[in-house]
Design a protein around this motif. Sequence first.
Motif, short mmCIF file in Angstrom:
data_model
loop_
_atom_site.label_atom_id
_atom_site.label_comp_id
_atom_site.label_asym_id
_atom_site.label_seq_id
_atom_site.Cartn_x
_atom_site.Cartn_y
_atom_site.Cartn_z
N LYS A 150 0.83 -1.20 0.00
CA LYS A 150 0.00 0.00 0.00
C LYS A 150 0.87 1.25 0.00
N SER A 151 0.57 2.14 -0.92
CA SER A 151 1.34 3.37 -1.03
C SER A 151 0.61 4.54 -0.37
N HIS A 152 -0.63 4.77 -0.75
CA HIS A 152 -1.40 5.88 -0.19
C HIS A 152 -2.88 5.49 -0.07
N LEU A 153 -3.50 5.96 1.01
CA LEU A 153 -4.93 5.76 1.21
C LEU A 153 -5.56 7.10 1.57
N ILE A 154 -6.51 7.52 0.76
CA ILE A 154 -7.20 8.80 0.99
C ILE A 154 -8.67 8.49 1.23
N ARG A 155 -9.21 9.02 2.33
CA ARG A 155 -10.60 8.76 2.70
C ARG A 155 -11.38 10.08 2.73
N VAL A 156 -12.53 10.10 2.06
CA VAL A 156 -13.37 11.29 2.02
C VAL A 156 -14.72 10.96 2.67
N PRO A 157 -15.10 11.65 3.75
CA PRO A 157 -16.32 11.31 4.50
C PRO A 157 -17.60 11.88 3.89
N ILE A 158 -18.05 11.27 2.79
CA ILE A 158 -19.33 11.66 2.19
C ILE A 158 -20.32 10.54 2.45
N ARG A 159 -21.33 10.81 3.28
CA ARG A 159 -22.27 9.77 3.72
C ARG A 159 -23.42 9.62 2.72
N LEU A 160 -23.17 8.90 1.65
CA LEU A 160 -24.18 8.71 0.61
C LEU A 160 -25.39 7.93 1.13
N GLY A 161 -25.15 7.05 2.08
CA GLY A 161 -26.23 6.22 2.60
C GLY A 161 -27.31 7.01 3.30
N GLN A 162 -26.96 8.16 3.88
CA GLN A 162 -27.95 8.97 4.57
C GLN A 162 -29.07 9.39 3.61
N SER A 197 -28.59 13.20 -2.79
CA SER A 197 -28.92 14.63 -2.89
C SER A 197 -27.96 15.36 -3.81
N GLU A 198 -28.38 16.54 -4.24
CA GLU A 198 -27.55 17.35 -5.12
C GLU A 198 -26.26 17.76 -4.43
N GLU A 199 -26.36 18.08 -3.13
CA GLU A 199 -25.15 18.45 -2.37
C GLU A 199 -24.15 17.31 -2.33
N SER A 200 -24.62 16.10 -1.99
CA SER A 200 -23.73 14.94 -1.92
C SER A 200 -23.17 14.61 -3.30
N ALA A 201 -24.00 14.73 -4.33
CA ALA A 201 -23.55 14.45 -5.69
C ALA A 201 -22.43 15.41 -6.10
N ASN A 202 -22.59 16.69 -5.78
CA ASN A 202 -21.57 17.69 -6.12
C ASN A 202 -20.26 17.43 -5.38
N ARG A 203 -20.38 17.06 -4.11
CA ARG A 203 -19.18 16.73 -3.32
C ARG A 203 -18.49 15.50 -3.91
N MET A 204 -19.29 14.55 -4.33
CA MET A 204 -18.75 13.31 -4.89
C MET A 204 -18.01 13.57 -6.21
N ALA A 229 -14.71 15.07 -5.37
CA ALA A 229 -13.81 14.05 -4.83
C ALA A 229 -13.24 13.18 -5.95
N MET A 230 -14.09 12.82 -6.91
CA MET A 230 -13.63 11.97 -8.01
C MET A 230 -12.64 12.71 -8.93
N LYS A 231 -12.85 14.03 -9.10
CA LYS A 231 -11.89 14.82 -9.87
C LYS A 231 -10.53 14.82 -9.16
N LYS A 289 -27.23 5.27 -10.89
CA LYS A 289 -26.68 5.01 -12.22
C LYS A 289 -26.48 6.32 -12.98
N GLU A 290 -27.44 7.21 -12.86
CA GLU A 290 -27.36 8.52 -13.53
C GLU A 290 -26.17 9.32 -13.00
N LEU A 291 -25.95 9.26 -11.69
CA LEU A 291 -24.83 9.97 -11.09
C LEU A 291 -23.50 9.38 -11.55
#
Length: 304
Positions: free
Chosen positions: A36-48, A57-64, A67-69, A98-100
């Motif tokens: 393992k070289s690097h592990l980056i964790r982003v706390p976006i709670r999609l399950g909520q 939600s639109e807010e979570s989608a935008n954050r996601m 994060a992917m960028k 799927k749309e996201l």
Amino acid sequence: MIKIKKYAAIDIGSNAMRLLITNVVEEANKPTQFNKSHLIRVPIRLGQDAFTVGEISEESANRMIKAMKAFKLLMQVYKVEKYAACATSAMREAYNGKELAEEIAKKAGVNIDIIEGKTEAAIIANSDLETFIKSNGHYLYVDVGGGSTEFTLFSNGKQIVSKSFKNGTVRLLNNMVTESVWTEIEKWIKTHTEHLPSLDLIGSGGNINKIFKMSGKTTDKPLTQNYLMQQFKYLNSLTYEERIYTLGLNTDRADVIIPAIKIYANAMKWSNAKHIYVPKIGLSDGIIKAMYYENTKIKTHTIL
């Protein structure tokens, strides 16, 4: 002479998403190493969003998307050759999941594979479990996520059976796990383990990793069911704010850690396991090995 490849795994869970970058080291006539070289964790709670209202939600989608960028840029910086991105129960159950995923592919250039629970369990089984599984032992591997829990039974060095249940920490926080689900899990565990003597648990997931770290034990030493219950009572006696301030837990860990312990403790009780080993492995580790050995149906991509 050694050859080094760089692989990346993106695990899009219900409580957070992770990018794992791994050096795959090959040398003739020697086992391949996965460092393992690097592990980056982003706390976006999609399950909520996904479990309560059925959409992300639109807010979570935008954050996601952001994060992917960032993940894409990091993979380019580290010169990753191949990657796979797997989304689990939150994206699976959200009607716009799927749309996201399609939007992320267009805007961030990251291709996401929304996988089923069975596939998730199979990928996890590709991780470094063999290091902890003795050829003459019996183990129940339990991976607790935000939306689901994967159980895999190993006996005498072989994988016997696996099952995914819709019981995870975010669901429990939102009172979305019925007694019938608990009963189904209990029945499944007892049915497959009651004939196996001296069975141990192997636990994975951020919450059990944190509990293990708090214990101060080394990786080869297990936790006991008694210790888990003591931690459950202690953490439950603290407020959410006290868990953050006194114990230094992350804000997205301080609430889900309690329902997580409940799942592990029940699994130990129903399987009559006395110990739980915590080797710090999970879906992202399994994704790396699945890509390398090509023994699981997983979509791999190159960095453009």
